[in-house]
Write an enzyme that holds these catalytic residues in place. Structure first.
Site, mmCIF file in Angstrom:
data_model
loop_
_atom_site.group_PDB
_atom_site.id
_atom_site.type_symbol
_atom_site.label_atom_id
_atom_site.label_comp_id
_atom_site.label_asym_id
_atom_site.label_seq_id
_atom_site.Cartn_x
_atom_site.Cartn_y
_atom_site.Cartn_z
ATOM 1 N N ASP A 41 0.858 -1.175 0.000
ATOM 2 C CA ASP A 41 0.000 0.000 0.000
ATOM 3 C C ASP A 41 0.902 1.234 0.000
ATOM 4 O O ASP A 41 1.309 1.690 1.061
ATOM 5 C CB ASP A 41 -0.907 -0.041 1.231
ATOM 6 N N GLU B 222 -1.064 10.343 0.165
ATOM 7 C CA GLU B 222 -2.406 9.750 0.086
ATOM 8 C C GLU B 222 -2.889 9.312 1.452
ATOM 9 O O GLU B 222 -4.065 9.472 1.793
ATOM 10 C CB GLU B 222 -2.384 8.551 -0.878
ATOM 11 N N GLU B 223 -1.988 8.743 2.242
ATOM 12 C CA GLU B 223 -2.380 8.153 3.524
ATOM 13 C C GLU B 223 -2.824 9.180 4.561
ATOM 14 O O GLU B 223 -3.349 8.810 5.614
ATOM 15 C CB GLU B 223 -1.233 7.307 4.096
ATOM 16 N N ASP C 232 -4.728 0.943 -6.394
ATOM 17 C CA ASP C 232 -4.353 0.852 -4.987
ATOM 18 C C ASP C 232 -4.535 -0.588 -4.525
ATOM 19 O O ASP C 232 -4.818 -1.480 -5.334
ATOM 20 C CB ASP C 232 -5.235 1.816 -4.167
ATOM 21 N N HIS D 276 -1.541 -2.041 6.044
ATOM 22 C CA HIS D 276 -1.262 -1.157 7.188
ATOM 23 C C HIS D 276 -0.637 -1.941 8.336
ATOM 24 O O HIS D 276 -0.996 -1.780 9.505
ATOM 25 C CB HIS D 276 -2.525 -0.410 7.639
#
Length: 361
Positions: A182, A214-215, A237, A325
């Site tokens: 990711d 992005e996160e 993604d 994550h």
């Protein structure tokens, strides 16, 4: 480890690169290395997103394929008098995947190894042992004996802290384990889309983009889309894999190896129906596998891109991935290759008339 072919070497370099939001220099350099040979021009927005332009037909519709460069990680906020580091999460973290994990602190003097620690359970009361440790009670141990020693080693507040993990090809060589899937897999998709369009006639101007931040709010997607002004956009993604124990089909439908996910709804966007139908019709025509999914608890770069300028028909195409994550996530190589194939075939079929029909019908 299995011998790495050209694609696996690229994926290893992308995922090994260290780059949390606001610190994407290293993965951006890797992406540039691999995408520049297939681009007519490489530029950047002012936040640091990389934009590789490939002209099929001059003046043709602008098609944006965007993956984000950043990965979830941490930032040093302070050094205590004993040399332990306090930190801030950058991107979403679940506390239960963090303790005792190795990290790399990136300083101006070089990289340091650390481990995330907390008060040991042996000295906690029985009730406290049953509860997850809160992130605010964790620290990073770099083996320093004092604040002065940590500072001498180069540590400063604001330094990037990145999960440490070695890229691994599993015994089933289609299964790939790494940190930062990711979203380095999205960057790899953008690279390979431009690569497969190299020398191919098509009526568009294609932009392979590695966005930043992005996160923490889809930020680079907005600035890069403002610069490009696309008329069609794909956010590429990772998505949720629903094929591990304990997950019902009601919670997550997708399975690794069964094709890229077509996201019909997420927290950042309702996918554009005309574009969604065009993509799935193309997949059906060519026998490219795909899966539908909805992710009401997350979003992708498409969420920012579709709101730029007068609005951009956009669709998120994602790769079912386990353990996102965290320090190590797993995906299936076939899904990556089929996502590239699908986007390439869609781009070949997009011309101004088709874009107008998708947009205005």
């Amino acid at each position: 480890m299995a011998k790495l072919d050209e694609t696996l070497t690229m994926l290893k370099e992308l995922t090994d690169a260290k780059g949390i939001p606001g610190n994407e220099r290293e993965p951006r350099a890797v992406m540039k290395k691999y995408i520049e040979p297939f681009a007519d021009k490489v530029t950047y927005d002012h936040l640091g997103s990389i934009i590789a332009k490939k002209v099929g037909k001059k003046g043709g519709p602008k098609i944006m394929v965007a993956g984000h460069l950043d990965e979830v990680g941490f930032m040093v906020t302070q050094i205590d008098d004993k040399g332990f580091l306090r930190f801030q999460t950058v991107g979403g973290w679940w506390s239960q995947v963090m303790l005792a994990q190795r990290v790399t602190i990136v300083t101006r003097k070089g990289d340091l190894t650390g481990v995330i620690g907390s008060k040991p359970p042996h000295i906690l009361p029985p009730e406290a042992r049953k509860k997850p440790v809160e992130i605010k009670d964790m620290f990073i141990d770099i083996g320093a004996s004092s604040r002065d020693e940590a500072t001498e080693w180069g540590v400063k507040p604001g330094d990037m802290v990145v999960p440490y993990f070695e890229f691994t090809v599993m015994n089933n060589e289609k299964m790939l384990l790494a940190k930062a899937w990711d979203n380095r897999i999205g960057c790899a998709i953008a690279i390979d889309v431009l690569k497969q369009l190299s020398g191919v006639e098509h009526p568009n101007v294609v932009y392979g983009v590695g966005t930043v931040q992005e996160e923490v709010g889809l930020r680079g997607a907005r600035t890069s889309a403002q610069k490009i002004e696309p008329v069609i956009a794909f956010g590429v993604d990772v998505g949720i894999a629903g094929d591990t124990p304990g997950i019902s089909e009601k919670e997550a439908l997708s399975k690794m190896g069964k094709g890229p996910q077509i996201i019909i709804y997420d927290a950042s966007m309702v996918s554009h129906k005309g574009l969604r139908d065009f993509v799935t019709d193309t997949a059906d025509e060519l026998g490219i596998p795909y899966q539908f999914d909805a992710v009401p608890g997350g979003g992708t770069d498409s969420g920012s891109i579709h709101l730029t300028h007068k609005g951009v028909p956009a669709l998120s195409i994602t790769i079912a991935t386990r353990y996102i994550h965290s320090h190590a996530a797993m995906l299936h190589r076939d899904d990556f290759e089929n996502a590239v194939k699908l986007i390439v075939e869609v781009i070949k079929r997009l011309d101004q008339e088709t874009v107008d029909r998708i947009t205005f019908d």
